[in-house]
Design an enzyme around this catalytic site. Structure first.
Site, PDB file in Angstrom:
ATOM      1  N   CYS A   1      21.187  17.787 -18.665  1.00 23.49           N
ATOM      2  CA  CYS A   1      19.916  17.955 -17.961  1.00 23.49           C
ATOM      3  C   CYS A   1      18.893  18.675 -18.861  1.00 23.49           C
ATOM      4  O   CYS A   1      19.261  19.482 -19.715  1.00 23.49           O
ATOM      5  CB  CYS A   1      20.116  18.753 -16.669  1.00 23.49           C
ATOM      6  SG  CYS A   1      20.581  17.756 -15.242  1.00 23.49           S
TER       7      CYS A   1
ATOM      8  N   ASN B   1      29.532   4.380 -20.410  1.00 21.93           N
ATOM      9  CA  ASN B   1      30.658   4.521 -19.491  1.00 21.93           C
ATOM     10  C   ASN B   1      30.099   5.123 -18.215  1.00 21.93           C
ATOM     11  O   ASN B   1      29.604   6.241 -18.230  1.00 21.93           O
ATOM     12  CB  ASN B   1      31.738   5.456 -20.054  1.00 21.93           C
ATOM     13  CG  ASN B   1      32.391   4.893 -21.295  1.00 21.93           C
ATOM     14  OD1 ASN B   1      32.576   3.679 -21.412  1.00 21.93           O
ATOM     15  ND2 ASN B   1      32.738   5.764 -22.221  1.00 21.93           N
TER      16      ASN B   1
ATOM     17  N   HIS C   1      23.710   8.502 -18.707  1.00 21.40           N
ATOM     18  CA  HIS C   1      23.588   8.498 -20.162  1.00 21.40           C
ATOM     19  C   HIS C   1      24.490   7.451 -20.774  1.00 21.40           C
ATOM     20  O   HIS C   1      25.441   6.985 -20.144  1.00 21.40           O
ATOM     21  CB  HIS C   1      23.947   9.876 -20.748  1.00 21.40           C
ATOM     22  CG  HIS C   1      25.424  10.185 -20.708  1.00 21.40           C
ATOM     23  ND1 HIS C   1      26.088  10.511 -19.542  1.00 21.40           N
ATOM     24  CD2 HIS C   1      26.368  10.210 -21.687  1.00 21.40           C
ATOM     25  CE1 HIS C   1      27.375  10.731 -19.803  1.00 21.40           C
ATOM     26  NE2 HIS C   1      27.571  10.541 -21.096  1.00 21.40           N
TER      27      HIS C   1
ATOM     28  N   SER D   1      32.020  11.579 -19.229  1.00 17.52           N
ATOM     29  CA  SER D   1      32.239  13.024 -19.279  1.00 17.52           C
ATOM     30  C   SER D   1      31.253  13.767 -18.395  1.00 17.52           C
ATOM     31  O   SER D   1      31.440  14.935 -18.089  1.00 17.52           O
ATOM     32  CB  SER D   1      32.108  13.509 -20.727  1.00 17.52           C
ATOM     33  OG  SER D   1      30.862  13.075 -21.258  1.00 17.52           O
TER      34      SER D   1
ATOM     35  N   GLN E   1      25.771   5.965 -24.998  1.00 18.86           N
ATOM     36  CA  GLN E   1      26.024   6.442 -26.352  1.00 18.86           C
ATOM     37  C   GLN E   1      25.719   5.320 -27.328  1.00 18.86           C
ATOM     38  O   GLN E   1      25.667   4.151 -26.954  1.00 18.86           O
ATOM     39  CB  GLN E   1      27.497   6.844 -26.521  1.00 18.86           C
ATOM     40  CG  GLN E   1      27.962   7.945 -25.585  1.00 18.86           C
ATOM     41  CD  GLN E   1      29.397   8.356 -25.896  1.00 18.86           C
ATOM     42  OE1 GLN E   1      29.723   8.713 -27.021  1.00 18.86           O
ATOM     43  NE2 GLN E   1      30.248   8.304 -24.891  1.00 18.86           N
TER      44      GLN E   1
ATOM     45  N   CYS F   1      24.914  21.128 -15.856  1.00 15.71           N
ATOM     46  CA  CYS F   1      25.025  19.874 -16.624  1.00 15.71           C
ATOM     47  C   CYS F   1      24.528  20.069 -18.054  1.00 15.71           C
ATOM     48  O   CYS F   1      23.410  20.548 -18.263  1.00 15.71           O
ATOM     49  CB  CYS F   1      24.220  18.769 -15.931  1.00 15.71           C
ATOM     50  SG  CYS F   1      24.073  17.268 -16.928  1.00 15.71           S
TER      51      CYS F   1
ATOM     52  N   HIS G   1      19.185  13.933 -13.013  1.00 15.95           N
ATOM     53  CA  HIS G   1      20.648  13.974 -12.970  1.00 15.95           C
ATOM     54  C   HIS G   1      21.196  12.962 -11.964  1.00 15.95           C
ATOM     55  O   HIS G   1      22.329  12.485 -12.106  1.00 15.95           O
ATOM     56  CB  HIS G   1      21.083  15.398 -12.572  1.00 15.95           C
ATOM     57  CG  HIS G   1      22.553  15.655 -12.653  1.00 15.95           C
ATOM     58  ND1 HIS G   1      23.202  15.903 -13.841  1.00 15.95           N
ATOM     59  CD2 HIS G   1      23.513  15.703 -11.691  1.00 15.95           C
ATOM     60  CE1 HIS G   1      24.499  16.101 -13.600  1.00 15.95           C
ATOM     61  NE2 HIS G   1      24.708  15.984 -12.313  1.00 15.95           N
TER      62      HIS G   1
ATOM     63  N   HIS H   1      25.572  12.757 -15.327  1.00 15.66           N
ATOM     64  CA  HIS H   1      24.173  12.553 -15.724  1.00 15.66           C
ATOM     65  C   HIS H   1      24.038  11.171 -16.380  1.00 15.66           C
ATOM     66  O   HIS H   1      24.802  10.845 -17.288  1.00 15.66           O
ATOM     67  CB  HIS H   1      23.741  13.647 -16.700  1.00 15.66           C
ATOM     68  CG  HIS H   1      22.260  13.684 -16.927  1.00 15.66           C
ATOM     69  ND1 HIS H   1      21.448  14.682 -16.449  1.00 15.66           N
ATOM     70  CD2 HIS H   1      21.437  12.799 -17.558  1.00 15.66           C
ATOM     71  CE1 HIS H   1      20.190  14.423 -16.783  1.00 15.66           C
ATOM     72  NE2 HIS H   1      20.164  13.282 -17.456  1.00 15.66           N
TER      73      HIS H   1
END
Ligand code: ZN
Length: 377
Positions: free
Chosen positions: A59, A175, A188, A183, A190, A56, A137, A186
């Site tokens: 990570c 997302n 996350h 994508s 933006q 990943c 993760h 993990h």
């Protein structure tokens, strides 16, 4: 339309509802969700996820996936971790680049109404960052303890405050799930910040400003009060935050998260509102995951008051029309394997939904934990 769409018990008559926040309509045709279906059923594979994935790029301690660049190694971060997107959609522009865009790609000068009007472009500067919600993760927001979730809320607030001092619009978003194009699994989000105001918040800005000028009150504060009194579209209400399937929702299980009292932006949230936001986020995300028994995919994001055009100051004057809120847009329709696509009529004419917002709210409400799961870790 039977004329009673405002109340309960009308859902079978096709009708359209107005979105006062964006100024557009959505067609509501309840019952179509029972039509025969022989389209795509996406496979659900709730594969076991490791705490740390050596492959990943997000990570702690791993190399980031940045082909063609010197690969960067993430630090051994323990809480949220922010870094500049290695493939940014926006970046600060040099003066030469601005001139280049303004000059245009070979547009000849012409008469009024010609190419100068019809082929318009302007420079767009900004920044893009990746917001890792935490080192684990395998631990999405819905599974985080209070301290971890509070750190994510503080992360959102910090980014909104810092970037809001420089940029006109700061879009914080997440997302979740491959269905929404995430994508990496993990956890996350933006943040994209830009010098101009994009279309969605621009429409909301106009509508909220207009409502305040006519009534002296904020559109979404009034709306939250109406929904709390009606109750039928409410998913959860903790007295400070309301999670509601908007009357005009487009996506089947779309929700809006909004403080019930006036708050213009994330940095305006005081201590108690931050704490109650943590609880409300867990409640909503737990209900989403329980609805179909899968990690519920969605795109979510915050809409706070825009900064003043061309200015570089925080706490913009004249943001009294704007009410902070988050939108959650999940794509699933009626099972973990059937998603809604905005195609055909929606692309060519306008938005349409199959189950009513009232039905969707009742389904989500049934999965709200009674007292809220106690997950202090
Ligand atoms: Zn909005």
């Amino acid at each position: 339309m039977s004329g009673t769409a405002r109340g309960s018990g009308v859902p079978s008559t096709p009708h359209r509802r107005f979105d006062p926040l964006r100024g557009r309509w959505v067609l509501v045709s309840a019952g179509r969700d029972r039509r025969p279906w022989s389209g795509e059923s996406q496979a659900v594979s709730p594969a076991a996820v490791a705490r740390h994935d050596p492959e990943c790029g997000l990570c702690p301690g791993n190399l980031r996936a940045a082909a063609g660049l010197d690969r960067i190694r993430n630090p051994d971060y323990a809480g949220p971790y922010v870094f500049a997107n290695d493939f940014p959609a926006l970046r600060p522009l040099l003066p030469d680049e601005r001139l280049e865009v303004r000059a245009g790609p070979g547009i000849p000068p012409g008469r009024a109404g010609g190419a100068e009007e019809l082929l318009r472009a302007e420079p767009e500067a900004g920044v893009c960052r990746v917001l890792c919600f935490g080192p684990r993760h395998d631990r999405h927001l819905a599974a985080m303890g209070d301290g971890e979730l509070a750190a994510v809320v503080d992360l959102w607030i910090g980014q909104a405050a810092e970037l809001g001092r420089v940029w006109r619009w700061v879009q914080i978003f997440e997302n979740r799930g491959a269905a929404m194009g995430a994508s990496s699994p993990h956890p996350h989000g933006q943040v994209w910040a830009s010098a101009s105001l994009p279309d969605e918040p621009a429409a909301e800005d106009v509508r909220q400003r207009d409502y305040l000028s006519r009534h002296g009150r904020r559109l979404l504060v009034d709306y939250a009060g109406i929904e709390r009194a009606a109750g039928e579209r409410v998913v959860a209400d903790n007295g400070e935050w309301l999670a509601v399937v908007p009357y005009w929702a487009v996506w089947p299980f779309e929700t809006m998260l909004v403080p019930v009292r006036p708050v213009a932006s994330l940095p305006e949230l005081d201590g108690p509102l931050r704490v109650s936001l943590v609880g409300m986020l867990r409640t909503l995300l737990t209900a989403y995951d329980a609805l179909f028994g899968v990690p519920f995919p969605y795109s979510m994001g915050w809409h706070g008051a825009p900064g003043p055009a061309g200015a570089t100051v925080a706490a913009p004057a004249g943001a009294g029309h704007w009410q902070l809120h988050a939108h959650f847009y999940p794509p699933l329709l009626r099972s973990p394997t059937v998603r809604k696509f905005l195609v055909g009529y929606e692309m060519l004419a306008g938005a349409q939904r199959d189950i009513t917002p009232e039905q969707a709210a009742a389904m989500l409400r049934a999965h709200v934990p009674a007292a809220g799961p106690d997950r202090v870790r």
